[in-house]
Design an enzyme around this catalytic site. Structure first.
Site, PDB file in Angstrom:
ATOM      1  CE  LYS A  27      12.757  36.295 -72.811  1.00 26.10           C
ATOM      2  NZ  LYS A  27      14.060  35.843 -72.509  1.00 26.10           N
ATOM      3  CG  ASP A 154      12.491  35.074 -76.692  1.00 30.58           C
ATOM      4  OD1 ASP A 154      12.358  33.864 -76.413  1.00 30.58           O
ATOM      5  OD2 ASP A 154      13.390  35.792 -76.227  1.00 30.58           O
TER       6      ASP A 154
HETATM    7  C1  LIG Z   1      17.593  33.585 -75.094  1.00 38.55           C
HETATM    8  C2  LIG Z   1      16.098  33.662 -75.338  1.00 38.55           C
HETATM    9  O1  LIG Z   1      15.679  35.017 -75.198  1.00 38.55           O
HETATM   10  C3  LIG Z   1      15.381  32.856 -74.252  1.00 38.55           C
HETATM   11  O2  LIG Z   1      14.008  33.140 -74.194  1.00 38.55           O
HETATM   12  C4  LIG Z   1      15.727  33.160 -76.705  1.00 38.55           C
HETATM   13  O3  LIG Z   1      16.128  31.806 -76.883  1.00 38.55           O
HETATM   14  C5  LIG Z   1      16.261  34.022 -77.822  1.00 38.55           C
HETATM   15  O4  LIG Z   1      15.174  34.461 -78.551  1.00 38.55           O
HETATM   16  P1  LIG Z   1      15.290  35.667 -79.619  1.00 38.55           P
HETATM   17  O5  LIG Z   1      16.145  36.745 -79.077  1.00 38.55           O
HETATM   18  O6  LIG Z   1      13.907  35.961 -80.051  1.00 38.55           O
HETATM   19  O7  LIG Z   1      16.094  34.933 -80.755  1.00 38.55           O
HETATM   20  P2  LIG Z   1      16.206  35.278 -82.315  1.00 38.55           P
HETATM   21  O8  LIG Z   1      16.163  36.756 -82.507  1.00 38.55           O
HETATM   22  O9  LIG Z   1      15.248  34.416 -83.073  1.00 38.55           O
HETATM   23  O10 LIG Z   1      17.663  34.728 -82.587  1.00 38.55           O
HETATM   24  C6  LIG Z   1      18.848  35.440 -82.335  1.00 38.55           C
HETATM   25  C7  LIG Z   1      19.994  34.450 -82.463  1.00 38.55           C
HETATM   26  O11 LIG Z   1      20.057  33.620 -81.292  1.00 38.55           O
HETATM   27  C8  LIG Z   1      20.357  32.292 -81.629  1.00 38.55           C
HETATM   28  N1  LIG Z   1      19.272  31.384 -81.173  1.00 38.55           N
HETATM   29  C9  LIG Z   1      18.078  31.880 -80.797  1.00 38.55           C
HETATM   30  C10 LIG Z   1      17.077  31.027 -80.343  1.00 38.55           C
HETATM   31  C11 LIG Z   1      17.352  29.633 -80.301  1.00 38.55           C
HETATM   32  N2  LIG Z   1      16.427  28.765 -79.876  1.00 38.55           N
HETATM   33  N3  LIG Z   1      18.561  29.168 -80.681  1.00 38.55           N
HETATM   34  C12 LIG Z   1      19.536  30.023 -81.113  1.00 38.55           C
HETATM   35  O12 LIG Z   1      20.637  29.579 -81.455  1.00 38.55           O
HETATM   36  C13 LIG Z   1      20.561  32.245 -83.131  1.00 38.55           C
HETATM   37  O13 LIG Z   1      21.943  32.414 -83.368  1.00 38.55           O
HETATM   38  C14 LIG Z   1      19.844  33.489 -83.606  1.00 38.55           C
HETATM   39  O14 LIG Z   1      20.412  34.003 -84.791  1.00 38.55           O
HETATM   40  N1  LIG Z   2      11.460  47.444 -80.861  1.00 36.76           N
HETATM   41  C1  LIG Z   2      12.655  47.134 -80.361  1.00 36.76           C
HETATM   42  N2  LIG Z   2      12.849  47.125 -79.030  1.00 36.76           N
HETATM   43  C2  LIG Z   2      14.052  46.774 -78.503  1.00 36.76           C
HETATM   44  N3  LIG Z   2      15.115  46.461 -79.228  1.00 36.76           N
HETATM   45  C3  LIG Z   2      15.001  46.467 -80.571  1.00 36.76           C
HETATM   46  C4  LIG Z   2      13.766  46.793 -81.174  1.00 36.76           C
HETATM   47  N4  LIG Z   2      13.921  46.670 -82.502  1.00 36.76           N
HETATM   48  C5  LIG Z   2      15.191  46.302 -82.705  1.00 36.76           C
HETATM   49  N5  LIG Z   2      15.864  46.196 -81.548  1.00 36.76           N
HETATM   50  C6  LIG Z   2      17.294  45.791 -81.415  1.00 36.76           C
HETATM   51  O1  LIG Z   2      17.326  44.428 -81.033  1.00 36.76           O
HETATM   52  C7  LIG Z   2      18.410  44.163 -80.155  1.00 36.76           C
HETATM   53  C8  LIG Z   2      17.914  43.293 -78.995  1.00 36.76           C
HETATM   54  O2  LIG Z   2      17.027  44.032 -78.233  1.00 36.76           O
HETATM   55  P1  LIG Z   2      15.944  43.362 -77.247  1.00 36.76           P
HETATM   56  O3  LIG Z   2      15.587  44.412 -76.246  1.00 36.76           O
HETATM   57  O4  LIG Z   2      14.847  42.746 -77.988  1.00 36.76           O
HETATM   58  O5  LIG Z   2      16.873  42.252 -76.598  1.00 36.76           O
HETATM   59  P2  LIG Z   2      16.579  41.111 -75.596  1.00 36.76           P
HETATM   60  O6  LIG Z   2      15.743  41.586 -74.451  1.00 36.76           O
HETATM   61  O7  LIG Z   2      17.913  40.526 -75.235  1.00 36.76           O
HETATM   62  O8  LIG Z   2      15.737  40.056 -76.417  1.00 36.76           O
HETATM   63  P3  LIG Z   2      15.633  38.499 -76.172  1.00 36.76           P
HETATM   64  O9  LIG Z   2      15.403  38.267 -74.713  1.00 36.76           O
HETATM   65  O10 LIG Z   2      14.435  38.119 -77.036  1.00 36.76           O
HETATM   66  O11 LIG Z   2      16.938  37.920 -76.692  1.00 36.76           O
HETATM   67  C9  LIG Z   2      18.977  45.522 -79.743  1.00 36.76           C
HETATM   68  O12 LIG Z   2      20.221  45.643 -80.333  1.00 36.76           O
HETATM   69  C10 LIG Z   2      18.019  46.551 -80.302  1.00 36.76           C
HETATM   70  O13 LIG Z   2      18.651  47.691 -80.811  1.00 36.76           O
END
Ligand SMILES: C[C@](O)(CO)[C@H](O)COP(=O)(O)OP(=O)(O)OC[C@H]1O[C@@H](n2ccc(N)nc2=O)[C@H](O)[C@@H]1O
Ligand SMILES: Nc1ncnc2c1ncn2[C@@H]1O[C@H](COP(=O)(O)OP(=O)(O)OP(=O)(O)O)[C@@H](O)[C@H]1O
Length: 308
Positions: A27, A154
């Site tokens: 996304k 997410d």
């Molecule tokens: C930045 C975005 O990717 C935008 O779509 C999302 O808001 C983040 O989604 P995500 O990576 O699935 O988030 P999570 O894995 O649930 O949270 C990771 C960390 O991001 C922060 N977090 C996340 C989502 C949210 N609405 N508020 C937060 O403060 C929290 O510190 C949490 O511990």
């Molecule tokens: N199946 C997986 N695919 C990708 N990363 C993973 C997975 N499982 C655990 N991780 C860990 O999660 C962390 C975040 O990876 P991811 O690719 O989901 O980040 P992101 O795209 O920034 O996600 P978001 O946009 O939801 O914040 C990395 O440090 C990675 O090592």
């Protein structure tokens, strides 16, 4: 050992196991606003989420000969144990429905890792959706989304797919008309960003450029890419940019290469540019690829069949 699809086909045939294959799409955030901080540390958000046609391939194979879950992947950047969010999704559903059957989860990674593109969340969403089908659990999408949010904010959107306004911590979703086959270029700089750190560094009293969600939705509906591109805003962008000026440079380059607009996705560091025509996007892709290895030419994805 190299875990590829042939290994899985071999295992499946050998053991006569059930399996399912799904596409796990990334996304981008076309807008991202943070409205407040909750007591549990999460933030209240309002964002427009859009799926793109950049995907990992997930194969889930049932293993009746053992009870363990195994992550198989050639990607060196993701955990192979319960640190993998796809593993945690499978474990969650097994525990909830008291299923002891083992699993092989093969992840063919194409989405850049830790990029702001929800790669991990999308893998977890595919596993939840896949196991619901494989084990005929008959869970409604809403139930899967409720399970999903307990491991990542997410994930509900990745289960739903297409395009949506996400509120709450990201789990309150309203489906909207998405961008139809719009060409984009994505550039993921070679830096790592922690989502938790970006949210924690955001000073809610100093947000200057908030997105006008209604204006953006109107532009998307009317296919007015110009208004959309000029008005996109992500309040997390300044936080990540401050630490990593490469983000600003990449946005500038996107505009130089004739993107209508450019912004960082999620907490970063990936920068995307929106283009009116394929030819322009292709030229920008070719040029950016020279200076930034992880560059992608993709289209938005707004169809109902999320994991197909
Ligand atoms: C930045 C975005 O990717 C935008 O779509 C999302 O808001 C983040 O989604 P995500 O990576 O699935 O988030 P999570 O894995 O649930 O949270 C990771 C960390 O991001 C922060 N977090 C996340 C989502 C949210 N609405 N508020 C937060 O403060 C929290 O510190 C949490 O511990
Ligand atoms: N199946 C997986 N695919 C990708 N990363 C993973 C997975 N499982 C655990 N991780 C860990 O999660 C962390 C975040 O990876 P991811 O690719 O989901 O980040 P992101 O795209 O920034 O996600 P978001 O946009 O939801 O914040 C990395 O440090 C990675 O090592």
């Amino acid at each position: 050992m190299i875990y590829n699809i042939y290994y899985l086909e071999y295992t499946k045939e050998l053991l006569g196991m059930n399996s399912i294959q799904l596409k796990s799409r990334a996304k981008i955030n076309l807008s991202l606003d943070v409205l407040g901080k909750r007591l549990d540390g999460y933030h209240e958000v309002k964002m427009i989420m859009q799926q793109i046609d950049l995907y990992d391939n997930i194969t889930v194979v049932e293993r009746r000969d053992r009870e363990t879950i195994q992550i198989l992947t050639e990607c060196e950047f993701i955990p192979k144990n319960n640190g993998n969010i796809a593993y945690r999704a499978a474990e969650l559903i097994r525990k909830q429905y008291n299923i002891s059957c083992g699993l092989d989860i093969y992840i063919e990674k194409n989405i850049p890792v830790a990029a702001g593109l929800a790669g991990g969340s999308s893998n977890a969403a595919a596993v939840l959706t896949g196991l619901n089908q494989l084990w005929q659990l008959k869970l409604a999408q809403k139930q899967l989304m409720e399970l999903g949010v307990s491991i990542g904010a997410d994930i509900p959107f990745c289960i739903m797919g297409s395009a949506a306004i996400a509120e709450g911590i990201g789990e309150k979703l309203t489906a909207v008309d998405g961008l139809k086959n719009v060409w984009m270029v994505l550039a993921k700089p070679a830096i790592s960003v922690s989502t938790a750190e970006v949210y924690s560094r955001l000073d809610l009293s100093k947000i200057e450029n908030r997105p006008d969600t209604l204006k953006l939705l109107k532009a998307i509906k009317e296919r007015d890419l110009y208004t959309l591109s000029k008005n996109m805003a992500n309040v997390l962008e300044t936080v990540t940019e401050r630490k990593h000026p490469i983000i600003k440079d990449l946005k500038k380059k996107m505009i130089e290469y004739q993107a209508l607009g450019s912004m960082m996705s999620g907490s970063g560091p990936t920068v995307f540019g929106i283009f009116k025509k394929y030819e322009k996007a292709k030229a920008a892709y070719e040029n950016l690829k020279i200076i930034n290895r992880q560059t992608y030419l993709v289209q938005s994805y707004s169809k109902g069949n999320n994991h197909e």
